[in-house]
Write a protein that holds these residues in place. Sequence first.
Motif, PDB file in Angstrom:
ATOM      1  N   ARG A 132       1.989  -0.288   6.736  1.00  0.00           N
ATOM      2  CA  ARG A 132       1.449  -0.557   5.401  1.00  0.00           C
ATOM      3  C   ARG A 132       0.152  -1.345   5.492  1.00  0.00           C
ATOM      4  NH1 ARG A 132       2.190   3.243   3.171  1.00  0.00           N
ATOM      5  NH2 ARG A 132       2.588   3.887   5.291  1.00  0.00           N
ATOM      6  N   SER A 157       0.576   5.425   0.341  1.00  0.00           N
ATOM      7  CA  SER A 157      -0.115   6.698   0.440  1.00  0.00           C
ATOM      8  C   SER A 157       0.795   7.729  -0.222  1.00  0.00           C
ATOM      9  CB  SER A 157      -0.419   7.036   1.907  1.00  0.00           C
ATOM     10  OG  SER A 157       0.758   6.962   2.676  1.00  0.00           O
ATOM     11  N   THR A 158       0.806   8.954   0.222  1.00  0.00           N
ATOM     12  CA  THR A 158       1.641   9.962  -0.444  1.00  0.00           C
ATOM     13  C   THR A 158       2.638  10.606   0.497  1.00  0.00           C
ATOM     14  OG1 THR A 158      -0.048  11.637  -0.001  1.00  0.00           O
ATOM     15  CG2 THR A 158      -0.171  10.492  -2.100  1.00  0.00           C
ATOM     16  N   GLU A 159       2.830  10.000   1.714  1.00  0.00           N
ATOM     17  CA  GLU A 159       3.635  10.742   2.668  1.00  0.00           C
ATOM     18  C   GLU A 159       5.139  10.620   2.456  1.00  0.00           C
ATOM     19  OE1 GLU A 159       2.746   6.947   5.301  1.00  0.00           O
ATOM     20  OE2 GLU A 159       1.488   8.304   4.145  1.00  0.00           O
ATOM     21  N   GLY A 195      -1.768   4.704  -3.629  1.00  0.00           N
ATOM     22  CA  GLY A 195      -2.315   6.032  -3.371  1.00  0.00           C
ATOM     23  C   GLY A 195      -3.542   6.012  -2.489  1.00  0.00           C
ATOM     24  N   LYS A 196      -3.621   5.027  -1.586  1.00  0.00           N
ATOM     25  CA  LYS A 196      -4.788   4.900  -0.723  1.00  0.00           C
ATOM     26  C   LYS A 196      -4.415   5.166   0.730  1.00  0.00           C
ATOM     27  CE  LYS A 196      -7.636   3.690  -3.978  1.00  0.00           C
ATOM     28  NZ  LYS A 196      -8.736   4.584  -4.392  1.00  0.00           N
ATOM     29  N   SER A 197      -5.279   5.887   1.424  1.00  0.00           N
ATOM     30  CA  SER A 197      -5.085   6.136   2.849  1.00  0.00           C
ATOM     31  C   SER A 197      -5.259   4.840   3.623  1.00  0.00           C
ATOM     32  CB  SER A 197      -6.095   7.180   3.331  1.00  0.00           C
ATOM     33  OG  SER A 197      -6.153   7.218   4.738  1.00  0.00           O
ATOM     34  N   GLY A 198      -4.520   4.725   4.726  1.00  0.00           N
ATOM     35  CA  GLY A 198      -4.628   3.547   5.560  1.00  0.00           C
ATOM     36  C   GLY A 198      -5.529   3.737   6.752  1.00  0.00           C
ATOM     37  N   ASP A 236      -2.842  -1.538  -3.035  1.00  0.00           N
ATOM     38  CA  ASP A 236      -3.636  -0.318  -2.890  1.00  0.00           C
ATOM     39  C   ASP A 236      -2.702   0.859  -3.088  1.00  0.00           C
ATOM     40  OD1 ASP A 236      -6.260  -1.258  -2.332  1.00  0.00           O
ATOM     41  OD2 ASP A 236      -5.618  -1.844  -0.321  1.00  0.00           O
ATOM     42  N   ARG A 244     -10.064   0.690  -0.202  1.00  0.00           N
ATOM     43  CA  ARG A 244      -8.872  -0.155  -0.322  1.00  0.00           C
ATOM     44  C   ARG A 244      -9.286  -1.500  -0.917  1.00  0.00           C
ATOM     45  NH1 ARG A 244      -5.915   0.212   5.421  1.00  0.00           N
ATOM     46  NH2 ARG A 244      -4.470  -1.198   4.355  1.00  0.00           N
ATOM     47  N   SER A 255      -1.355   9.061  12.535  1.00  0.00           N
ATOM     48  CA  SER A 255      -2.493   9.566  11.767  1.00  0.00           C
ATOM     49  C   SER A 255      -3.145  10.745  12.474  1.00  0.00           C
ATOM     50  CB  SER A 255      -3.518   8.442  11.556  1.00  0.00           C
ATOM     51  OG  SER A 255      -2.966   7.400  10.783  1.00  0.00           O
ATOM     52  N   ARG A 287       0.850  -1.195   0.000  1.00  0.00           N
ATOM     53  CA  ARG A 287       0.000   0.000   0.000  1.00  0.00           C
ATOM     54  C   ARG A 287       0.876   1.233   0.000  1.00  0.00           C
ATOM     55  NH1 ARG A 287      -1.661   3.850   3.454  1.00  0.00           N
ATOM     56  NH2 ARG A 287      -0.611   2.867   5.233  1.00  0.00           N
TER      57      ARG A 287
END
Length: 522
Positions: free
Chosen positions: A97, A27-29, A61-64, A59, A70, A151, A25
Amino acid sequence: MPDQSAAFIDEHLREAGIPVAQYVRMSTEHQKYSTENQTAAISEYASLHGMRIVKTYEDAGKSGLNLKGRNGLQTLLHDVETPLPGFQAVLVYDISRWGRFPDPDEAAAYVHACKSRGIRVIYCAEPFNNDGSLPSTVFIGIKRSMAAEYSRELSVKVFAGACNIVRHGYRQGGAPGFGLRRQLIDEQHNAKGLLPRGERKSIQTDRVVLVPGPPEEIALVHRIYRLFLQENMSERLIASVLNREGLTSDAGIQWTRGTIHQILTNEKYIGHNVYNRSSFKLKVQHVRNPPEQWIRRDGAFEAIVPIEIFAKAQAIITERSLHLDDSQMLAMLRQTLEKHGALSGILIDEDGDAPSSSAYRSRFGSLLRAYSLIGYTPRRDYAYLEINKALRRRHPELINEITSGIEKVGGWAVRNGATDLLTINGEFTMALVIARCKPTAAGTYRWRIRFDASLHPDLTVVARMDPSNRGAHDYYVFPAIDFSNDTLPILEDNGFTLDAYRTDSLEIIYQMAGRVPLPEAG
């Protein structure tokens, strides 16, 4: 990457070529969490431990923060419930992840859903053994809590940054709206061009402001205000007029009451920048915030509607929205009934002089109850819709009741957040089905029961509701090996064969799940 000892892996995972799946997975961080980097690390781990990656769940570019959106993890959780998923373990880069769930127990529930089917979740880049021992359990719990706290901290920082941007007069998210456009500017406030619909800025130091759109759109906005103020047209009627003329909104779709209402009420049309009207922090719950929590910058943009015109529209809308008591709302509902000869949500919403159907639902609990209060009975009995809604609300309540009852007798239950399947004491699984009671013309009762065969529970508990569908009439406890869909308790009296599984309460479940401490032998 830490070199983990193979000691924590089951013996069957030491054999060469053991089939495993991987879950990645992004995200963009941070770039280090790109799916390519994760895949490379997982591949190295699999090679060192004699594993063969046969399936990938991704997944990108998906938030966890939750399971929604997802598709990769959802598919993984679905596949592990099948009899032959095709792999014996799931490899994940690290705990974050798997997810940064605000509630660490949610992450644990999804892991347990895999383990209950004999499929272990292995974190390849964590500096501790993943063997179920006390130290690893403690470390995993700490890391899950750290992911959740990350988060929460990130949410606070992002919100503070967004508020600061709005206070400086810049646009923060959202579509510009009909008659407006998003203008991209650099650090020196030099215009760089318009952002087309769906595009985002790519340079961090760039900012976005709203500017007037095409002249024909601005002219139509002014016309909407004239129709509302001078012609006394309702939003719904204005939308109908524009649609008959073949005019479309900025999204290229027909006008609706809502899109017209938004133009008449949104302060961006007088140049004000307003943020935090509603919030969805940590993607847990949408909240409508009171005006004192709004973040605003008046006069941030060029207005396309004069403020005095906007104020007149607000005065009309406010006057129209004055609080009505129950009797006034029901009187207006009777007028709508007399006008149309029938009632429905659509007919109520089309009546611009009456409250909306959602207002009646909010005030009286449901449209059916509002209908009954004015003596109206729909041609078709829609009561089952309200009953089904109530039963859907009752399902998680009964799941919690069962979980609490098991805990009181010394056992424990883990709920699968995706399927509501309960795993009891780590030993067997249980599904709950609620059956609605349906009266027949002969005055007897019937229950239709539908099982989700894909869950493969060891036990299925059926709660048959009483004639009011507010409480349980009785319960049936079906072991998977003993029942089929051809022999289900649909009658009031099903005979000895089926009634052998019947019970008046859930005590039998609690007795099966109970744990009694044994004294240590001397």
